[in-house]
Design an enzyme around this catalytic site. Structure first.
Site, short mmCIF file in Angstrom:
data_model
loop_
_atom_site.label_atom_id
_atom_site.label_comp_id
_atom_site.label_asym_id
_atom_site.label_seq_id
_atom_site.Cartn_x
_atom_site.Cartn_y
_atom_site.Cartn_z
N GLU A 142 -40.59 -6.86 1.09
CA GLU A 142 -40.69 -7.31 2.48
C GLU A 142 -41.63 -6.41 3.26
OE1 GLU A 142 -37.49 -9.55 4.90
OE2 GLU A 142 -37.23 -7.44 5.45
N HIS A 177 -29.64 -5.15 -22.83
CA HIS A 177 -29.20 -6.33 -23.56
C HIS A 177 -29.67 -7.62 -22.88
CE1 HIS A 177 -26.61 -3.85 -26.12
NE2 HIS A 177 -26.34 -3.16 -25.02
N LYS A 224 -37.99 -20.32 8.37
CA LYS A 224 -36.89 -20.49 9.33
C LYS A 224 -37.20 -21.60 10.33
CE LYS A 224 -35.59 -15.57 9.27
NZ LYS A 224 -35.47 -14.34 10.11
#
Length: 542
Positions: A354, A385, A503
């Site tokens: 960000e 793993h 947004k």
């Protein structure tokens, strides 16, 4: 040397030094001494980075050519280095000792910071002493932190990392974190909570964040259904707000007595040091919270005053600049070998991507080079793993950060101490194999698919012990590293305009969800709106 000259010199170095393999560089018996650096309880080991003394010298010249020293001073002195929003970035002021003074626009903001910390301490003390009572008169025993982004990731990461440091009075308070917009976290959690004993912490800088306010409204409705006392009293007993816009929080219904403040010069992803860290203080007590601040403050002083050749944030940043811009490595794995740091990768994903995920420089021009890489990560033993196959034998060059504490379980039994030794061995083993490949065991691969090429660069950050102070220093190290890189790339790390358009578009689309959509969107969006309309309302597509 100016920036352009230094950059060209590094490009020329890269033409020859990109062929160097770490298995050869690590033959130097002095390499660890040359490329490891200590600051208090933290050791930064860059010996497995594909650096030579000549490379490091050239990188330091690049930093000098970018006027890094002046930018560091501008950061700490309160200049408006967040140029697109015309304000300073003063998260470092949140962790200054109380006796310091810091004047900004004629106001001693250090007094303001510590006044809010005192108010926070009072509220924390009420919870720890079981003096905060819910609507039935019973003491609060559950805190639910409602936030998103920096109001969630930082406090959650620190609370999880330092759980063992909670004082006895804090153990009666359970803490939960809620961030998902869809309500799935909250709806599941509320089934297991007692409304009479639950306190909600609504953390939002603007107090307009849709995700946070949606969850807060659901929590408010849940409390209303459980109690018949009037809203003002109900909200005063069961809500605390933390915001830079107290008037917005009061409009929502929160009591002024239950509001904690922070400031617009604090970016959300840098805000855990402020009253946004309320949940941290509840978990580890105010003494623990102050130790966290102190660790960060000590790293601040080191960053501000140490020369570049021994400055940990500067060196960490420059090693990554070499990887990203000159060795063409654009993936970065964060690998803590400590389950207590499980949330650190997600925290750093926000902090770095960000902040520096930008393609336009401070002058409004498109950058001509790479900036922030893609970050991801996991607890190291689990990641072994999962995606280590790609690290060791994939086609992507990846730089890795290994983070581990030297000491743990000192007062525990042999079984836990043995597990810690196993973790340490795995951490060192993976860093060694990534660097050396097959030669780590002095044996050639018997087949092509068993071959380990190595030469994947990594940094190892060794904490003496994971404590509040050490974690504070570690977080500040990464914060300042991000800032140094932003200076080299000439970008603003303190805005995040890239999250705004989505947004706005969501607000545009919201009235069309579950209703017959109007035309005017792209064909893909219109098609999906029609499908959603049919599935949610049973009506035929338009």
């Amino acid at each position: 040397m100016d920036k352009e000259t230094a950059w060209r010199a590094l490009e020329q170095l890269a033409d020859t030094e990109r062929t160097h393999h770490l298995k050869d560089l690590l033959q130097d018996p002095d390499r660890f001494e040359q490329f490891s650096f200590r600051q208090d309880e933290l050791l930064l080991d860059l010996s497995r980075q594909r650096l030579t003394p000549a490379t490091l010298k050239a990188l330091l010249q690049l930093a000098e050519g970018c006027q890094l020293g002046s930018w560091i001073e501008a950061l700490f002195s309160g200049e408006s280095i967040n140029n697109t929003e015309q304000r300073p970035a003063l998260h470092t002021a949140l962790r200054q000792p109380a006796h310091n003074s810091f004047m900004l626009d004629g106001q001693d903001i250090n007094q303001d910071v510590h006044r809010e910390l005192e108010r926070m301490e009072h509220l924390v003390s009420q919870l720890h002493q079981q003096q905060w009572r819910g609507f039935s008169g019973e003491p609060i025993d559950t805190l639910v932190n409602i936030g998103v982004g920096g109001s969630d990731l930082g406090p959650m990461m620190v609370c999880h990392g330092l759980e063992e440091f909670q004082p006895a009075a804090a153990r009666a308070i359970k803490i939960h974190f809620i961030s998902s917009m869809d309500g799935s976290q909250l709806s599941s959690l509320l089934q297991h909570l007692d409304p009479a004993r639950t306190l909600f912490l609504v953390a939002s800088k603007s107090f307009t964040t849709a995700d946070t306010l949606a969850n807060a409204a659901t929590a408010r409705d849940w409390l209303r259904q459980a109690s018949d006392i009037p809203d003002p009293l109900l909200l005063k007993r069961h809500f605390i707000g933390i915001t830079a816009r107290p008037e917005k929080a009061q409009e929502w219904g929160l009591s002024a007595d239950n509001l904690l403040h922070f400031w617009d010069w604090v970016g959300g992803r840098y805000s855990l040091w402020s009253t946004i860290g309320f949940a941290i203080a509840v978990r580890i007590g105010m003494d623990g919270f102050k130790a966290l601040l102190d660790g960060a403050s000590r790293m601040d002083n080191h960053f501000r005053h140490a020369p570049g050749s021994s400055n940990l944030p500067v060196l960490l940043a420059l090693a990554e600049i070499w990887n990203i811009n000159f060795l063409d490595i654009h993936a970065h794995a964060i690998l803590p070998y400590d389950g207590r740091l499980a949330h650190l990768p997600a925290y750093l994903e926000q902090l770095e991507m960000e902040s520096n995920g930008k393609s336009v420089d401070r002058d409004g021009q498109r950058v001509q080079h790479r900036t922030c890489p893609v970050l991801w990560g996991e607890i190291g033993p689990n990641a072994q793993h999962a995606f280590y196959q790609l690290l060791h034998q994939g086609s992507e060059a990846v730089m890795c950060d290994f983070i581990v504490a030297a000491n743990r379980y000192g007062d525990a039994g042999e079984s836990l101490q043995s597990q810690h030794r196993l973790t340490l061995a795995n951490c060192l083993a993976q860093a060694r194999v990534l660097a050396l490949g097959d030669s780590a065991l002095d044996q050639a691969a018997s087949s092509a698919w068993q071959h380990y090429h190595g030469n994947q660069p990594s940094t190892l950050i060794l904490l003496d012990k994971l404590t509040p102070g050490a974690l504070g220093a570690l977080i500040a190290l990464y914060e300042h590293k991000v800032f140094v890189q932003s200076v080299i790339w000439n970008i603003n790390p303190f805005d995040q305009w890239g999250v705004e358009l989505g947004k706005q578009m969501a607000n545009t689309l919201l009235p069309h969800i579950g209703a017959r959509p109007q035309q005017g969107f792209d064909t893909a969006t219109e098609g999906l709106l029609n499908e959603l309309n049919q599935l949610t309302t049973g009506s035929k597509p338009a």
